[in-house]
Design a protein around this motif. Structure first.
Motif, PDB file in Angstrom:
ATOM      1  N   VAL A   2       0.831  -1.203   0.000  1.00 29.14           N
ATOM      2  CA  VAL A   2       0.000   0.000   0.000  1.00 29.14           C
ATOM      3  C   VAL A   2       0.867   1.255   0.000  1.00 29.14           C
ATOM      4  O   VAL A   2       0.471   2.294  -0.538  1.00 29.14           O
ATOM      5  N   LYS A  66      -9.717   0.081   6.520  1.00 29.14           N
ATOM      6  CA  LYS A  66      -8.689  -0.955   6.604  1.00 29.14           C
ATOM      7  C   LYS A  66      -8.962  -1.941   5.483  1.00 29.14           C
ATOM      8  O   LYS A  66     -10.125  -2.196   5.136  1.00 29.14           O
ATOM      9  N   LEU A  67      -7.902  -2.501   4.923  1.00 29.68           N
ATOM     10  CA  LEU A  67      -8.061  -3.505   3.881  1.00 29.68           C
ATOM     11  C   LEU A  67      -8.919  -4.666   4.385  1.00 29.68           C
ATOM     12  O   LEU A  67      -8.847  -5.040   5.546  1.00 29.68           O
ATOM     13  N   ASN A  68      -9.751  -5.182   3.503  1.00 35.76           N
ATOM     14  CA  ASN A  68     -10.571  -6.376   3.746  1.00 35.76           C
ATOM     15  C   ASN A  68     -11.652  -6.186   4.803  1.00 35.76           C
ATOM     16  O   ASN A  68     -12.193  -7.171   5.305  1.00 35.76           O
ATOM     17  N   THR A  86      -9.591  -4.360  -1.213  1.00 42.27           N
ATOM     18  CA  THR A  86      -8.609  -5.422  -1.073  1.00 42.27           C
ATOM     19  C   THR A  86      -7.352  -5.036  -1.856  1.00 42.27           C
ATOM     20  O   THR A  86      -7.388  -4.138  -2.694  1.00 42.27           O
ATOM     21  N   LEU A  87      -6.276  -5.725  -1.571  1.00 43.06           N
ATOM     22  CA  LEU A  87      -5.033  -5.541  -2.316  1.00 43.06           C
ATOM     23  C   LEU A  87      -4.833  -6.802  -3.139  1.00 43.06           C
ATOM     24  O   LEU A  87      -4.682  -7.898  -2.589  1.00 43.06           O
ATOM     25  N   LEU A  92      -5.105  -1.697  -5.546  1.00 47.11           N
ATOM     26  CA  LEU A  92      -6.158  -1.488  -4.553  1.00 47.11           C
ATOM     27  C   LEU A  92      -7.481  -1.649  -5.290  1.00 47.11           C
ATOM     28  O   LEU A  92      -7.773  -0.891  -6.220  1.00 47.11           O
ATOM     29  N   GLN A  94     -11.484  -1.665  -5.014  1.00 47.76           N
ATOM     30  CA  GLN A  94     -12.624  -1.238  -4.199  1.00 47.76           C
ATOM     31  C   GLN A  94     -13.909  -1.677  -4.871  1.00 47.76           C
ATOM     32  O   GLN A  94     -14.150  -1.369  -6.036  1.00 47.76           O
TER      33      GLN A  94
END
Length: 133
Positions: A2, A66-68, A86-87, A92, A94
């Motif tokens: 990130v 925050k991711l996820n 998510t990454l 990234l 969305q």
């Protein structure tokens, strides 16, 4: 991964954004303003919390996540959405959902630029940002 997105970015090009907004059901007046605006994007990362701050003469929006982890957002055009970021393969990704509709916004670094692909159905808009000094 990130960390590569962190910084200040200025939009340098926008392709097919009006059609993307139209496909989402955004009204003519807001589409006209949004299509002519060249926003800046500030991306920060603090203890796992990502902040995307979009600044323009039209409107400034900020979202932290925050991711996820799912989060709610009221978008610049007034939609109340549920999101998850998510990454995936350095991107990234969305997913934004509202009223039975869904968009995908993919952000990735390509040749030092932040390229954002906004997708709804078969409509894809590409907005490119260059890092500000």
């Amino acid at each position: 991964m990130v960390e590569q997105f962190v910084g200040s970015w200025k939009m340098v090009s926008s392709e097919n954004f009006d059609d993307f907004l139209k496909a989402m059901g955004v009204g003519f007046a807001i589409r006209q303003i949004a299509s002519r605006t060249k926003p800046s994007l500030i991306v920060t990362l603090d203890q796992g919390i990502i902040c995307l701050k979009m600044l323009s003469s039209f409107k400034t929006t900020e979202v932290k996540f925050k991711l996820n982890q799912a989060f709610d957002e009221t978008t610049a055009d007034g939609r109340n959405t549920t999101n998850i970021v998510t990454l995936e393969n350095g991107k990234l990704v969305q997913i934004q959902s509202w009223d039975g509709k869904e968009t995908t916004i993919e952000r990735e670094i390509v040749d030092g630029k932040l390229v954002t692909k906004c997708k709804i159905g078969n409509v894809v808009a590409v907005r490119t940002f260059q890092r500000e000094a």
